[in-house]
Design a protein around this motif. Structure first.
Motif, PDB file in Angstrom:
ATOM      1  N   LEU A  58      24.136 -13.306 -32.376  1.00  0.00           N
ATOM      2  CA  LEU A  58      24.760 -14.306 -32.234  1.00  0.00           C
ATOM      3  C   LEU A  58      25.270 -15.006 -33.704  1.00  0.00           C
ATOM      4  O   LEU A  58      26.346 -15.553 -33.758  1.00  0.00           O
ATOM      5  CB  LEU A  58      23.814 -15.355 -31.755  1.00  0.00           C
ATOM      6  CG  LEU A  58      23.172 -15.301 -30.491  1.00  0.00           C
ATOM      7  CD1 LEU A  58      21.932 -16.298 -30.115  1.00  0.00           C
ATOM      8  CD2 LEU A  58      24.429 -15.892 -29.470  1.00  0.00           C
ATOM      9  N   GLY A  59      24.605 -14.635 -34.677  1.00  0.00           N
ATOM     10  CA  GLY A  59      24.950 -14.903 -36.023  1.00  0.00           C
ATOM     11  C   GLY A  59      26.304 -14.390 -36.481  1.00  0.00           C
ATOM     12  O   GLY A  59      27.174 -15.009 -37.028  1.00  0.00           O
ATOM     13  N   ALA A  60      26.401 -13.050 -36.034  1.00  0.00           N
ATOM     14  CA  ALA A  60      27.485 -12.480 -36.428  1.00  0.00           C
ATOM     15  C   ALA A  60      29.055 -12.923 -35.317  1.00  0.00           C
ATOM     16  O   ALA A  60      29.902 -12.641 -35.872  1.00  0.00           O
ATOM     17  CB  ALA A  60      27.396 -10.861 -35.595  1.00  0.00           C
ATOM     18  N   VAL A  62      29.012 -15.986 -34.878  1.00  0.00           N
ATOM     19  CA  VAL A  62      29.665 -17.259 -35.599  1.00  0.00           C
ATOM     20  C   VAL A  62      30.402 -16.714 -36.687  1.00  0.00           C
ATOM     21  O   VAL A  62      31.580 -17.427 -36.846  1.00  0.00           O
ATOM     22  CB  VAL A  62      28.171 -18.079 -36.081  1.00  0.00           C
ATOM     23  CG1 VAL A  62      28.734 -18.966 -37.105  1.00  0.00           C
ATOM     24  CG2 VAL A  62      27.553 -18.672 -34.927  1.00  0.00           C
ATOM     25  N   ALA A  63      30.200 -15.598 -37.458  1.00  0.00           N
ATOM     26  CA  ALA A  63      30.699 -15.239 -38.423  1.00  0.00           C
ATOM     27  C   ALA A  63      32.310 -14.704 -38.108  1.00  0.00           C
ATOM     28  O   ALA A  63      33.069 -14.770 -38.952  1.00  0.00           O
ATOM     29  CB  ALA A  63      29.980 -14.257 -39.237  1.00  0.00           C
ATOM     30  N   SER A  64      32.230 -13.867 -37.071  1.00  0.00           N
ATOM     31  CA  SER A  64      33.307 -13.056 -36.796  1.00  0.00           C
ATOM     32  C   SER A  64      34.498 -13.654 -35.966  1.00  0.00           C
ATOM     33  O   SER A  64      35.637 -13.404 -35.741  1.00  0.00           O
ATOM     34  CB  SER A  64      33.007 -11.831 -36.086  1.00  0.00           C
ATOM     35  OG  SER A  64      32.331 -11.903 -35.045  1.00  0.00           O
ATOM     36  N   ALA A  65      33.964 -14.770 -35.201  1.00  0.00           N
ATOM     37  CA  ALA A  65      34.920 -15.787 -34.241  1.00  0.00           C
ATOM     38  C   ALA A  65      36.188 -16.049 -34.991  1.00  0.00           C
ATOM     39  O   ALA A  65      36.179 -16.358 -36.254  1.00  0.00           O
ATOM     40  CB  ALA A  65      34.292 -16.613 -33.684  1.00  0.00           C
ATOM     41  N   ASP A  66      37.252 -15.855 -34.131  1.00  0.00           N
ATOM     42  CA  ASP A  66      38.671 -16.203 -34.746  1.00  0.00           C
ATOM     43  C   ASP A  66      39.012 -17.761 -34.793  1.00  0.00           C
ATOM     44  O   ASP A  66      40.089 -18.078 -35.444  1.00  0.00           O
ATOM     45  CB  ASP A  66      39.693 -15.374 -34.127  1.00  0.00           C
ATOM     46  CG  ASP A  66      39.672 -15.618 -32.656  1.00  0.00           C
ATOM     47  OD1 ASP A  66      38.717 -16.110 -32.016  1.00  0.00           O
ATOM     48  OD2 ASP A  66      40.755 -15.570 -31.993  1.00  0.00           O
ATOM     49  N   THR A  67      38.161 -18.724 -34.146  1.00  0.00           N
ATOM     50  CA  THR A  67      38.434 -19.840 -34.205  1.00  0.00           C
ATOM     51  C   THR A  67      37.337 -20.775 -34.487  1.00  0.00           C
ATOM     52  O   THR A  67      36.014 -20.315 -34.111  1.00  0.00           O
ATOM     53  CB  THR A  67      39.022 -20.301 -32.637  1.00  0.00           C
ATOM     54  OG1 THR A  67      38.029 -20.593 -31.760  1.00  0.00           O
ATOM     55  CG2 THR A  67      40.386 -19.677 -32.447  1.00  0.00           C
ATOM     56  N   VAL A  72      31.324 -23.016 -32.696  1.00  0.00           N
ATOM     57  CA  VAL A  72      30.353 -23.937 -32.173  1.00  0.00           C
ATOM     58  C   VAL A  72      29.460 -23.639 -31.227  1.00  0.00           C
ATOM     59  O   VAL A  72      28.308 -23.758 -31.502  1.00  0.00           O
ATOM     60  CB  VAL A  72      31.160 -25.393 -32.082  1.00  0.00           C
ATOM     61  CG1 VAL A  72      30.338 -26.414 -31.602  1.00  0.00           C
ATOM     62  CG2 VAL A  72      31.746 -25.837 -33.401  1.00  0.00           C
ATOM     63  N   PRO A  73      29.810 -23.267 -30.056  1.00  0.00           N
ATOM     64  CA  PRO A  73      29.014 -22.824 -28.974  1.00  0.00           C
ATOM     65  C   PRO A  73      28.056 -21.748 -29.509  1.00  0.00           C
ATOM     66  O   PRO A  73      26.784 -21.808 -29.097  1.00  0.00           O
ATOM     67  CB  PRO A  73      30.079 -22.344 -27.868  1.00  0.00           C
ATOM     68  CG  PRO A  73      30.986 -22.915 -28.053  1.00  0.00           C
ATOM     69  CD  PRO A  73      31.469 -22.861 -29.461  1.00  0.00           C
ATOM     70  N   TYR A  74      28.504 -20.569 -30.245  1.00  0.00           N
ATOM     71  CA  TYR A  74      27.550 -19.835 -30.818  1.00  0.00           C
ATOM     72  C   TYR A  74      26.433 -20.291 -31.574  1.00  0.00           C
ATOM     73  O   TYR A  74      25.193 -20.106 -31.489  1.00  0.00           O
ATOM     74  CB  TYR A  74      28.182 -18.570 -31.272  1.00  0.00           C
ATOM     75  CG  TYR A  74      28.917 -17.720 -30.669  1.00  0.00           C
ATOM     76  CD1 TYR A  74      28.620 -16.772 -29.459  1.00  0.00           C
ATOM     77  CD2 TYR A  74      30.507 -17.892 -30.703  1.00  0.00           C
ATOM     78  CE1 TYR A  74      29.196 -16.136 -28.803  1.00  0.00           C
ATOM     79  CE2 TYR A  74      31.377 -17.005 -29.854  1.00  0.00           C
ATOM     80  CZ  TYR A  74      30.713 -16.291 -28.956  1.00  0.00           C
ATOM     81  OH  TYR A  74      31.405 -15.267 -28.226  1.00  0.00           O
ATOM     82  N   GLY A  75      26.876 -21.183 -32.542  1.00  0.00           N
ATOM     83  CA  GLY A  75      25.977 -21.835 -33.444  1.00  0.00           C
ATOM     84  C   GLY A  75      24.869 -22.624 -32.624  1.00  0.00           C
ATOM     85  O   GLY A  75      23.728 -22.926 -32.842  1.00  0.00           O
ATOM     86  N   LEU A 127      33.952  -7.073 -29.360  1.00  0.00           N
ATOM     87  CA  LEU A 127      33.009  -6.078 -28.976  1.00  0.00           C
ATOM     88  C   LEU A 127      31.432  -7.063 -28.790  1.00  0.00           C
ATOM     89  O   LEU A 127      30.645  -6.855 -28.161  1.00  0.00           O
ATOM     90  CB  LEU A 127      32.794  -4.984 -29.666  1.00  0.00           C
ATOM     91  CG  LEU A 127      34.095  -3.977 -29.639  1.00  0.00           C
ATOM     92  CD1 LEU A 127      33.534  -2.718 -30.498  1.00  0.00           C
ATOM     93  CD2 LEU A 127      34.422  -3.608 -28.340  1.00  0.00           C
ATOM     94  N   ILE A 128      31.425  -7.696 -29.843  1.00  0.00           N
ATOM     95  CA  ILE A 128      30.137  -8.725 -29.850  1.00  0.00           C
ATOM     96  C   ILE A 128      30.178  -9.609 -28.780  1.00  0.00           C
ATOM     97  O   ILE A 128      29.044  -9.668 -28.090  1.00  0.00           O
ATOM     98  CB  ILE A 128      30.147  -9.466 -31.025  1.00  0.00           C
ATOM     99  CG1 ILE A 128      29.817  -8.736 -32.365  1.00  0.00           C
ATOM    100  CG2 ILE A 128      29.323 -10.790 -31.042  1.00  0.00           C
ATOM    101  CD1 ILE A 128      30.106  -9.414 -33.841  1.00  0.00           C
ATOM    102  N   ALA A 129      31.342 -10.283 -28.469  1.00  0.00           N
ATOM    103  CA  ALA A 129      31.372 -10.943 -27.216  1.00  0.00           C
ATOM    104  C   ALA A 129      31.322 -10.241 -25.974  1.00  0.00           C
ATOM    105  O   ALA A 129      30.677 -10.813 -24.904  1.00  0.00           O
ATOM    106  CB  ALA A 129      32.678 -11.541 -27.092  1.00  0.00           C
ATOM    107  N   ALA A 130      31.360  -9.028 -25.926  1.00  0.00           N
ATOM    108  CA  ALA A 130      31.216  -8.240 -24.543  1.00  0.00           C
ATOM    109  C   ALA A 130      29.941  -7.920 -24.376  1.00  0.00           C
ATOM    110  O   ALA A 130      29.193  -8.053 -23.414  1.00  0.00           O
ATOM    111  CB  ALA A 130      31.992  -6.830 -24.883  1.00  0.00           C
ATOM    112  N   VAL A 131      29.073  -7.659 -25.497  1.00  0.00           N
ATOM    113  CA  VAL A 131      27.451  -7.499 -25.208  1.00  0.00           C
ATOM    114  C   VAL A 131      27.074  -8.519 -24.852  1.00  0.00           C
ATOM    115  O   VAL A 131      26.197  -8.654 -24.114  1.00  0.00           O
ATOM    116  CB  VAL A 131      26.937  -6.723 -26.690  1.00  0.00           C
ATOM    117  CG1 VAL A 131      25.496  -6.531 -26.434  1.00  0.00           C
ATOM    118  CG2 VAL A 131      27.767  -5.369 -26.961  1.00  0.00           C
ATOM    119  N   LEU A 132      27.337  -9.822 -25.530  1.00  0.00           N
ATOM    120  CA  LEU A 132      26.773 -11.216 -25.260  1.00  0.00           C
ATOM    121  C   LEU A 132      26.925 -11.392 -23.864  1.00  0.00           C
ATOM    122  O   LEU A 132      25.839 -11.894 -23.107  1.00  0.00           O
ATOM    123  CB  LEU A 132      27.157 -12.086 -26.273  1.00  0.00           C
ATOM    124  CG  LEU A 132      26.422 -11.893 -27.726  1.00  0.00           C
ATOM    125  CD1 LEU A 132      27.280 -12.899 -28.579  1.00  0.00           C
ATOM    126  CD2 LEU A 132      25.068 -12.328 -27.618  1.00  0.00           C
TER     127      LEU A 132
END
Length: 214
Positions: A58-60, A62-67, A72-75, A127-132
């Motif tokens: 989840l922290g990754a 937050v860090a890698s999201a493009d917008t 915000v939802p991840y945080g 890929l992070i979003a896919a696993v989550l």
């Protein structure tokens, strides 16, 4: 690509494995409160071992999201996992079942943590979003099949409630929406790279349920 969304395409490509996960006999036994005590204990002991890797993932995100709007939802969800009911649930449920939080890892637990850690280390947001998305959408898939009244035992009832309801549905819709947004215009090679990760996560979800009754 057809007119269906990217997330739906990913799910369809994982059939019949996807349906095998969301209708797995162990998951269905959770919805009715009929899991064997030792099976539920083993399952929760191993599921607890994902808390750290899942939190880091989840922290990754937050860090890698493009917008900013995606961060915000991840945080927000990260704060919920770290400080609220899911964390306390594990301790209460394992105490009820005579389980422990420090147990040897089953092979499927090791493999799933490795997948989470691999995509986190790559800092590849898609890929992070896919696993989550697999982890959360699968759980909504089985939990939404629970019928009222929910099981009397809090071990089963609260685990269902944590993965069903308006807030969790909104969270899954957000994850699917991110895949759909990012999937627009991907070339075939990239689509299949994402599919490979998505499919691996689905396979591991099924293997994890299999482990619980093994």
């Amino acid at each position: 690509m057809t007119e269906r969304s990217f997330s739906e395409w990913l799910r369809e490509q994982c059939e019949p494995e996807w349906t095998a996960v969301v209708t797995h006999p162990f998951a269905m036994a959770i919805t009715t409160g009929t899991t064997a005590g030792d099976d539920m204990r083993r399952y929760l002991e191993q599921d607890f071992q994902f808390v750290d890797s899942f939190t880091a993932l989840l922290g990754a995100a937050v860090a890698s999201a493009d917008t900013f709007e995606a961060r915000v939802p991840y945080g927000k969800f990260l704060g919920q996992v770290a400080t609220t009911e899911e964390k306390t649930y594990f301790h209460r449920a394992l105490a009820e079942l005579g389980g422990r939080t420090d147990v040897p890892l089953e092979p499927v637990t090791v493999a799933f943590r490795q997948l989470m850690d691999e995509v986190r280390a790559r800092q590849d947001y898609l890929l992070i979003a896919a696993v989550l998305c697999v982890a959360e959408w699968c759980y909504l898939g089985w939990a939404s099949r629970a019928q009222e009244p929910l099981p009397e035992s809090f071990v089963h009832r609260e685990w269902i409630e944590l993965h069903e309801g308006a807030d969790f549905r909104g969270w899954v819709a957000f994850l699917r929406g991110e895949l759909d947004r990012l999937g627009v215009g991907l070339d075939e090679a990239r689509r299949h790279e994402v599919l490979g990760v998505f499919r691996r996560a689905v396979e591991l979800e099924r293997a994890f349920f299999d482990m619980a009754t093994g």
